[in-house]
Design a protein around this motif. Structure first.
Motif, PDB file in Angstrom:
ATOM      1  N   ALA A 129       0.840  -1.205   0.000  1.00  0.00           N
ATOM      2  CA  ALA A 129       0.000   0.000   0.000  1.00  0.00           C
ATOM      3  C   ALA A 129       0.870   1.247   0.000  1.00  0.00           C
ATOM      4  N   LYS A 130       0.409   2.288  -0.712  1.00  0.00           N
ATOM      5  CA  LYS A 130       1.108   3.582  -0.712  1.00  0.00           C
ATOM      6  C   LYS A 130       0.129   4.664  -0.315  1.00  0.00           C
ATOM      7  N   LEU A 131       0.588   5.539   0.554  1.00  0.00           N
ATOM      8  CA  LEU A 131      -0.213   6.672   0.959  1.00  0.00           C
ATOM      9  C   LEU A 131      -0.173   7.740  -0.135  1.00  0.00           C
ATOM     10  N   ASP A 185      -5.660   7.154   0.003  1.00  0.00           N
ATOM     11  CA  ASP A 185      -5.713   8.602  -0.237  1.00  0.00           C
ATOM     12  C   ASP A 185      -6.204   9.295   1.036  1.00  0.00           C
ATOM     13  N   ILE A 186      -5.342  10.134   1.644  1.00  0.00           N
ATOM     14  CA  ILE A 186      -5.734  10.747   2.929  1.00  0.00           C
ATOM     15  C   ILE A 186      -6.415  12.110   2.753  1.00  0.00           C
ATOM     16  N   ASN A 187      -6.665  12.503   1.502  1.00  0.00           N
ATOM     17  CA  ASN A 187      -7.165  13.863   1.261  1.00  0.00           C
ATOM     18  C   ASN A 187      -8.549  14.148   1.818  1.00  0.00           C
ATOM     19  N   GLY A 214       0.433  20.618   9.399  1.00  0.00           N
ATOM     20  CA  GLY A 214      -0.318  19.364   9.321  1.00  0.00           C
ATOM     21  C   GLY A 214      -0.077  18.625   8.012  1.00  0.00           C
ATOM     22  N   ALA A 215      -0.449  17.337   8.010  1.00  0.00           N
ATOM     23  CA  ALA A 215      -0.145  16.455   6.879  1.00  0.00           C
ATOM     24  C   ALA A 215      -0.685  16.968   5.547  1.00  0.00           C
ATOM     25  N   LEU A 216      -1.809  17.702   5.583  1.00  0.00           N
ATOM     26  CA  LEU A 216      -2.383  18.137   4.309  1.00  0.00           C
ATOM     27  C   LEU A 216      -2.197  19.632   4.047  1.00  0.00           C
ATOM     28  N   LYS A 234       8.748  28.859  -2.270  1.00  0.00           N
ATOM     29  CA  LYS A 234       8.716  29.635  -3.526  1.00  0.00           C
ATOM     30  C   LYS A 234       9.546  29.015  -4.641  1.00  0.00           C
ATOM     31  N   VAL A 235      10.601  28.286  -4.271  1.00  0.00           N
ATOM     32  CA  VAL A 235      11.485  27.736  -5.328  1.00  0.00           C
ATOM     33  C   VAL A 235      11.190  26.258  -5.614  1.00  0.00           C
ATOM     34  N   ILE A 236      10.091  25.750  -5.062  1.00  0.00           N
ATOM     35  CA  ILE A 236       9.704  24.371  -5.359  1.00  0.00           C
ATOM     36  C   ILE A 236       8.804  24.358  -6.592  1.00  0.00           C
ATOM     37  N   ALA A 237       9.278  23.694  -7.628  1.00  0.00           N
ATOM     38  CA  ALA A 237       8.466  23.466  -8.834  1.00  0.00           C
ATOM     39  C   ALA A 237       7.799  24.742  -9.331  1.00  0.00           C
ATOM     40  N   ALA A 279       0.999  19.927  -3.759  1.00  0.00           N
ATOM     41  CA  ALA A 279       2.075  19.256  -3.007  1.00  0.00           C
ATOM     42  C   ALA A 279       2.016  19.622  -1.533  1.00  0.00           C
ATOM     43  N   THR A 280       2.197  18.640  -0.659  1.00  0.00           N
ATOM     44  CA  THR A 280       2.187  18.920   0.774  1.00  0.00           C
ATOM     45  C   THR A 280       3.626  19.026   1.303  1.00  0.00           C
ATOM     46  N   VAL A 281       3.776  19.800   2.382  1.00  0.00           N
ATOM     47  CA  VAL A 281       5.105  19.954   2.985  1.00  0.00           C
ATOM     48  C   VAL A 281       5.519  18.618   3.618  1.00  0.00           C
ATOM     49  N   CYS A 282       4.539  17.941   4.267  1.00  0.00           N
ATOM     50  CA  CYS A 282       4.862  16.644   4.888  1.00  0.00           C
ATOM     51  C   CYS A 282       5.256  15.621   3.824  1.00  0.00           C
ATOM     52  N   GLY A 283       4.549  15.636   2.677  1.00  0.00           N
ATOM     53  CA  GLY A 283       4.896  14.716   1.585  1.00  0.00           C
ATOM     54  C   GLY A 283       6.293  14.981   1.061  1.00  0.00           C
ATOM     55  N   ASN A 284       6.694  16.253   1.064  1.00  0.00           N
ATOM     56  CA  ASN A 284       8.033  16.623   0.592  1.00  0.00           C
ATOM     57  C   ASN A 284       9.111  15.942   1.438  1.00  0.00           C
ATOM     58  N   ASN A 303      14.769  17.041  -2.957  1.00  0.00           N
ATOM     59  CA  ASN A 303      13.676  17.895  -2.488  1.00  0.00           C
ATOM     60  C   ASN A 303      14.240  19.014  -1.603  1.00  0.00           C
ATOM     61  N   ASP A 304      13.514  20.128  -1.555  1.00  0.00           N
ATOM     62  CA  ASP A 304      14.064  21.310  -0.898  1.00  0.00           C
ATOM     63  C   ASP A 304      13.769  21.400   0.603  1.00  0.00           C
ATOM     64  N   HIS A 305      12.598  20.888   1.036  1.00  0.00           N
ATOM     65  CA  HIS A 305      12.269  21.078   2.451  1.00  0.00           C
ATOM     66  C   HIS A 305      13.141  20.307   3.438  1.00  0.00           C
ATOM     67  N   ALA A 345      12.565   7.312   8.223  1.00  0.00           N
ATOM     68  CA  ALA A 345      12.433   6.544   9.461  1.00  0.00           C
ATOM     69  C   ALA A 345      10.990   6.109   9.714  1.00  0.00           C
ATOM     70  N   LEU A 346      10.063   6.433   8.799  1.00  0.00           N
ATOM     71  CA  LEU A 346       8.659   6.017   8.982  1.00  0.00           C
ATOM     72  C   LEU A 346       8.528   4.514   8.778  1.00  0.00           C
ATOM     73  N   GLU A 347       7.708   3.865   9.605  1.00  0.00           N
ATOM     74  CA  GLU A 347       7.343   2.463   9.381  1.00  0.00           C
ATOM     75  C   GLU A 347       6.256   2.439   8.301  1.00  0.00           C
ATOM     76  N   VAL A 406      13.735  27.684 -14.045  1.00  0.00           N
ATOM     77  CA  VAL A 406      12.693  27.813 -13.023  1.00  0.00           C
ATOM     78  C   VAL A 406      11.875  26.528 -12.964  1.00  0.00           C
ATOM     79  N   GLY A 407      11.679  26.012 -11.755  1.00  0.00           N
ATOM     80  CA  GLY A 407      10.855  24.817 -11.586  1.00  0.00           C
ATOM     81  C   GLY A 407      11.657  23.537 -11.514  1.00  0.00           C
ATOM     82  N   ASP A 408      12.969  23.623 -11.779  1.00  0.00           N
ATOM     83  CA  ASP A 408      13.798  22.416 -11.766  1.00  0.00           C
ATOM     84  C   ASP A 408      14.198  22.072 -10.319  1.00  0.00           C
TER      85      ASP A 408
HETATM   86  C1  LIG Z   1       7.087  19.103 -12.150  1.00  0.00           C
HETATM   87  C2  LIG Z   1       7.551  18.864 -10.733  1.00  0.00           C
HETATM   88  C3  LIG Z   1       8.615  19.605 -10.246  1.00  0.00           C
HETATM   89  C4  LIG Z   1       9.043  19.416  -8.929  1.00  0.00           C
HETATM   90  N1  LIG Z   1      10.053  20.205  -8.442  1.00  0.00           N
HETATM   91  C5  LIG Z   1      10.394  20.129  -7.148  1.00  0.00           C
HETATM   92  C6  LIG Z   1      11.353  20.999  -6.574  1.00  0.00           C
HETATM   93  O1  LIG Z   1      11.907  21.874  -7.224  1.00  0.00           O
HETATM   94  N2  LIG Z   1      11.661  20.845  -5.251  1.00  0.00           N
HETATM   95  C7  LIG Z   1      11.048  19.905  -4.466  1.00  0.00           C
HETATM   96  O2  LIG Z   1      11.328  19.839  -3.275  1.00  0.00           O
HETATM   97  N3  LIG Z   1      10.151  19.052  -4.981  1.00  0.00           N
HETATM   98  C8  LIG Z   1       9.806  19.153  -6.277  1.00  0.00           C
HETATM   99  N4  LIG Z   1       8.870  18.298  -6.799  1.00  0.00           N
HETATM  100  C9  LIG Z   1       8.420  17.159  -5.959  1.00  0.00           C
HETATM  101  C10 LIG Z   1       7.257  17.469  -5.104  1.00  0.00           C
HETATM  102  O3  LIG Z   1       7.105  18.819  -4.798  1.00  0.00           O
HETATM  103  C11 LIG Z   1       7.353  16.753  -3.767  1.00  0.00           C
HETATM  104  O4  LIG Z   1       8.132  15.634  -3.722  1.00  0.00           O
HETATM  105  C12 LIG Z   1       5.971  16.348  -3.472  1.00  0.00           C
HETATM  106  O5  LIG Z   1       5.205  17.464  -3.369  1.00  0.00           O
HETATM  107  C13 LIG Z   1       5.712  15.446  -2.307  1.00  0.00           C
HETATM  108  O6  LIG Z   1       4.505  15.803  -1.655  1.00  0.00           O
HETATM  109  P1  LIG Z   1       3.100  15.215  -2.076  1.00  0.00           P
HETATM  110  O7  LIG Z   1       2.139  15.686  -1.057  1.00  0.00           O
HETATM  111  O8  LIG Z   1       2.796  15.577  -3.484  1.00  0.00           O
HETATM  112  O9  LIG Z   1       3.386  13.661  -1.903  1.00  0.00           O
HETATM  113  P2  LIG Z   1       2.874  12.406  -2.753  1.00  0.00           P
HETATM  114  O10 LIG Z   1       3.317  12.518  -4.154  1.00  0.00           O
HETATM  115  O11 LIG Z   1       1.435  12.173  -2.499  1.00  0.00           O
HETATM  116  O12 LIG Z   1       3.725  11.264  -2.012  1.00  0.00           O
HETATM  117  C14 LIG Z   1       5.113  11.161  -2.158  1.00  0.00           C
HETATM  118  C15 LIG Z   1       5.620   9.978  -1.314  1.00  0.00           C
HETATM  119  O13 LIG Z   1       5.536  10.272   0.070  1.00  0.00           O
HETATM  120  C16 LIG Z   1       4.599   9.401   0.723  1.00  0.00           C
HETATM  121  N5  LIG Z   1       3.797  10.258   1.578  1.00  0.00           N
HETATM  122  C17 LIG Z   1       3.179  11.408   1.208  1.00  0.00           C
HETATM  123  N6  LIG Z   1       2.608  11.988   2.266  1.00  0.00           N
HETATM  124  C18 LIG Z   1       2.851  11.198   3.326  1.00  0.00           C
HETATM  125  C19 LIG Z   1       2.530  11.292   4.712  1.00  0.00           C
HETATM  126  N7  LIG Z   1       1.828  12.322   5.220  1.00  0.00           N
HETATM  127  N8  LIG Z   1       2.949  10.281   5.541  1.00  0.00           N
HETATM  128  C20 LIG Z   1       3.656   9.231   5.049  1.00  0.00           C
HETATM  129  N9  LIG Z   1       3.997   9.096   3.749  1.00  0.00           N
HETATM  130  C21 LIG Z   1       3.602  10.085   2.892  1.00  0.00           C
HETATM  131  C22 LIG Z   1       3.803   8.739  -0.388  1.00  0.00           C
HETATM  132  O14 LIG Z   1       3.344   7.437  -0.034  1.00  0.00           O
HETATM  133  C23 LIG Z   1       4.815   8.680  -1.510  1.00  0.00           C
HETATM  134  O15 LIG Z   1       5.689   7.591  -1.326  1.00  0.00           O
HETATM  135  C24 LIG Z   1       8.409  18.448  -8.103  1.00  0.00           C
HETATM  136  C25 LIG Z   1       7.347  17.687  -8.610  1.00  0.00           C
HETATM  137  C26 LIG Z   1       6.909  17.896  -9.901  1.00  0.00           C
HETATM  138  C27 LIG Z   1       5.742  17.094 -10.412  1.00  0.00           C
END
Ligand SMILES: Cc1cc2nc3c(=O)[nH]c(=O)nc-3n(C[C@H](O)[C@H](O)[C@H](O)COP(=O)(O)OP(=O)(O)OC[C@H]3O[C@@H](n4cnc5c(N)ncnc54)[C@H](O)[C@@H]3O)c2cc1C
Length: 291
Positions: free
Chosen positions: A28-30, A53-55, A73-75, A99-102, A110-115, A123-125, A160-162, A190-192
């Protein structure tokens, strides 16, 4: 490309989400913002059997300040950092990072926690959270546990997440007065993703002596790097030009870049030196009350 087929679950509560992760196991993937997971599924780099999907879980999209901590928070989406008053006034480094993410489209989902949870050293965060000394809150079958950010990235694309845990909150200590931070990233366009990036957060005492320094490095190793030796160069000093240059050289020596399409390892190491010196200078200006 089109992802392989999968079963889709949309839990309405955190307990339900954790139970599903437990029941479905490692296949399973979150899904949160989907900005890394969906592209990887489309490219078939990952093909999970189940998506959780936790949305639709309410009340996870907060950015708030309580008990001396900023809580994300996660979302909470990246764009919320850019518009949060608390972030703008006390954590300019976080707004600067978002500001410099994507691009705005990615940041709207995109969520900060997902980053952090993605575990990508590009990833930048992660670097910013290392500089700020953040703590990650994971919720699993046994309740909540806290993980120091420097213990959160044990390896490439690994955290370190299980498997049955959800990253539910990032806690960032509110910096004391006379603190400043900065995030600088060089990107090919920009966006890279970063060719290299440096996050710096410092605090000064009344006499201008550095009481705390945090430095995180982006995309110059298999994991996000906390430049501990460079931090040690700064602690207890007045951050004069010579000290800043020494810390910048030390951070460069702690980076572990590789040659790739974005540049040679030597080029990236030198980039870390230059970005660290610039980020420290900007952080120092901010700690002294500048913008
Ligand atoms: C065109 C493009 C450009 C990008 N450029 C950048 C950039 O410049 N800098 C940058 O930092 N990132 C960049 N990204 C990546 C992106 O911003 C992050 O990696 C992404 O936002 C992760 O967050 P999400 O919520 O979208 O996670 P998701 O895509 O939903 O999940 C990513 C992974 O994390 C896991 N996960 C997500 N949330 C949780 C949670 N709460 N608990 C446990 N597991 C979780 C998922 O299972 C999955 O394995 C780019 C992405 C795209 C599409």
């Amino acid at each position: 490309m089109i992802p392989r087929s999968f079963e889709y679950y949309s839990p309405q509560t955190l307990d339900e989400a954790v139970s599903l992760l437990q029941k479905l196991g490692p296949e399973a993937k979150l899904l949160s913002g989907g900005q890394s997971l969906i592209p990887m599924m489309k490219l078939r780099i990952v093909s999970p059997e189940y998506i959780v999907d936790i949305n639709r879980i309410p009340d996870l999209d907060y950015i708030s300040e309580t008990d001396g901590h900023l809580r994300i928070g996660a979302l909470a989406r990246e764009h919320q950092l850019e518009s949060s008053e608390s972030v703008q006034s006390k954590f300019p480094i976080l707004a600067e990072t978002a500001k410099v993410i994507a691009d705005p489209l990615v940041r709207s989902q995109a969520t900060v926690c997902g980053n952090l949870a993605h575990g990508d050293p590009a990833n930048d965060h992660p670097a910013t959270m290392l500089a700020l000394g953040a703590t990650v809150v994971a919720t699993g079958p046994n309740g909540k546990r806290e993980i120091a950010i420097e213990d959160f990235f044990p390896g490439l694309f690994t955290t370190a997440l299980e498997p049955e845990e959800i990253l539910t909150e990032i806690k960032v200590p509110v910096p004391p007065p006379r603190s400043g931070g900065a995030y600088l990233k060089l990107e090919r366009k920009v966006g890279d993703f970063a060719t290299a990036g440096v996050a710096v957060q410092i605090s000064l005492d009344d006499a201008g002596v550095c009481t705390r320094a945090g430095i995180g490095l982006t995309n110059v190793g298999l994991t996000p790097i906390k430049a501990k030796q460079a931090e040690a160069v700064l602690a207890g000093t007045k951050l004069d030009e010579a000290t800043i240059q020494k810390a910048a050289e030390t951070a460069a020596s702690e980076s572990q870049p590789m040659d790739d399409l974005r540049g040679s390892a030597e080029y990236k190491r030198d980039l870390i030196r230059i970005l660290t010196a610039r980020a420290l200078t900007r952080a120092l200006d901010r700690a002294k009350g500048g913008a």
